[in-house]
Design a protein around this motif. Structure first.
Motif, short mmCIF file in Angstrom:
data_model
loop_
_atom_site.label_atom_id
_atom_site.label_comp_id
_atom_site.label_asym_id
_atom_site.label_seq_id
_atom_site.Cartn_x
_atom_site.Cartn_y
_atom_site.Cartn_z
N ASP A 39 0.81 -1.22 0.00
CA ASP A 39 0.00 0.00 0.00
C ASP A 39 0.85 1.28 0.00
O ASP A 39 0.34 2.36 -0.27
CB ASP A 39 -0.94 0.01 1.22
N LYS A 40 2.14 1.14 0.31
CA LYS A 40 3.01 2.32 0.35
C LYS A 40 3.64 2.62 -1.02
O LYS A 40 4.34 3.61 -1.17
CB LYS A 40 4.16 2.09 1.35
N ILE A 41 3.41 1.72 -1.98
CA ILE A 41 4.06 1.88 -3.29
C ILE A 41 3.25 2.82 -4.17
O ILE A 41 2.04 2.65 -4.35
CB ILE A 41 4.27 0.50 -3.97
N ASP A 42 3.95 3.80 -4.72
CA ASP A 42 3.31 4.84 -5.50
C ASP A 42 3.51 4.56 -6.99
O ASP A 42 4.53 4.91 -7.57
CB ASP A 42 3.99 6.17 -5.09
N CYS A 43 2.53 3.84 -7.57
CA CYS A 43 2.67 3.44 -8.97
C CYS A 43 1.26 3.35 -9.58
O CYS A 43 0.31 2.98 -8.87
CB CYS A 43 3.37 2.08 -9.05
N ILE A 44 1.11 3.66 -10.87
CA ILE A 44 -0.23 3.72 -11.49
C ILE A 44 -0.88 2.33 -11.49
O ILE A 44 -2.02 2.17 -11.06
CB ILE A 44 -0.14 4.27 -12.93
N ILE A 45 -0.16 1.33 -12.00
CA ILE A 45 -0.72 -0.03 -12.06
C ILE A 45 0.00 -0.89 -11.01
O ILE A 45 1.24 -0.99 -11.04
CB ILE A 45 -0.52 -0.65 -13.46
#
Ligand SMILES: C[S@@+](CC[C@H](N)C(=O)[O-])C[C@H]1O[C@@H](n2cnc3c(N)ncnc32)[C@H](O)[C@@H]1O
Length: 209
Positions: A39-45
């Protein structure tokens, strides 16, 4: 005055790589509680898989089953599933087939800090497993990869397609033991400090490390 030191976790490293290479797709193999990292990962897909998943958006499957017949490719694949060297090796090889051009594979738990921590079957609470043997094997055999391990959060391995000088001597995973790891780890694993990593990849960094 006392300077505060920033601690880098796997999510920080992954987010730096995503930002640095402008990545838009992320796969996490072995999610456990998504609050820990996914949940901490900032990515579109984002796609996560875990045979013990309790959340509907995280696919309930093993990595071997997931890769069977898979067509999708990803910019960044984080390998943190079953921490047995043969499984980690298979996860890395399958991930290489499903990595976009210029993509990155990140592997957790590559630097056990004592012998117990890396024993299979598991004996300790804090456990890296023997993933490091899969890493060692690839450092000895795959010239067409670029590999280093960042010395933070039990060792964050970073793999890109590229070139590396092979580690010598070449020995089989079955012959690798903890004393071999301990005596050879700096060059075997190709360890970078967090400062070296930040210098290479995070151009916007202003942290104290
Ligand atoms: C160390 S936890 C993952 C932690 C999480 N990635 C994090 O950053 O905090 C390992 C997870 O791998 C899962 N797992 C075990 N065997 C697996 C397999 N064959 N394929 C994928 N995941 C697996 C387990 O259910 C467990 O939740």
């Amino acid at each position: 005055m006392h300077q505060q030191t920033t601690i880098y976790y796997r999510s920080d490293i992954i987010n730096i790589l995503i930002k640095s290479f402008n990545y838009s797709s992320y796969l996490e193999i072995g999610v456990d509680d998504p609050a820990l990292n996914f949940d901490k990962i900032d990515c579109i897909i984002k796609q996560g898989i875990d045979p013990n998943s309790l959340r509907r958006d995280i696919l309930k499957t093993t990595s071997d089953d997931y890769f069977k017949g898979l067509k999708d490719k990803f910019d960044l694949i984080f390998i943190d599933g079953l921490h047995h060297c043969q499984q980690v090796l298979r996860d890395i090889k399958n991930s290489l087939k499903h990595l976009n051009q210029n993509g990155t594979i990140v592997c957790h738990d590559m630097l056990p800090s004592n012998v117990i921590m890396q024993l299979v079957p598991r004996l300790s609470n804090i456990w890296t497993g023997d993933c490091w043997k899969a890493w060692g094997h690839l450092r000895m055999t795959r010239q067409n990869l670029s590999m280093f391990v960042i010395n933070t959060d039990y060792g964050i391995g970073v793999i890109k397609k590229g070139f590396q000088k092979l580690y010598v001597p070449r020995i089989s995973m079955a012959k690798m033991d903890y004393s071999f790891f301990y005596s050879n780890k700096k060059d075997l694993m190709n360890i970078l400090t967090i400062s070296e990593f930040i210098e290479l990849f995070d151009k916007s960094a202003t942290y104290n490390v």
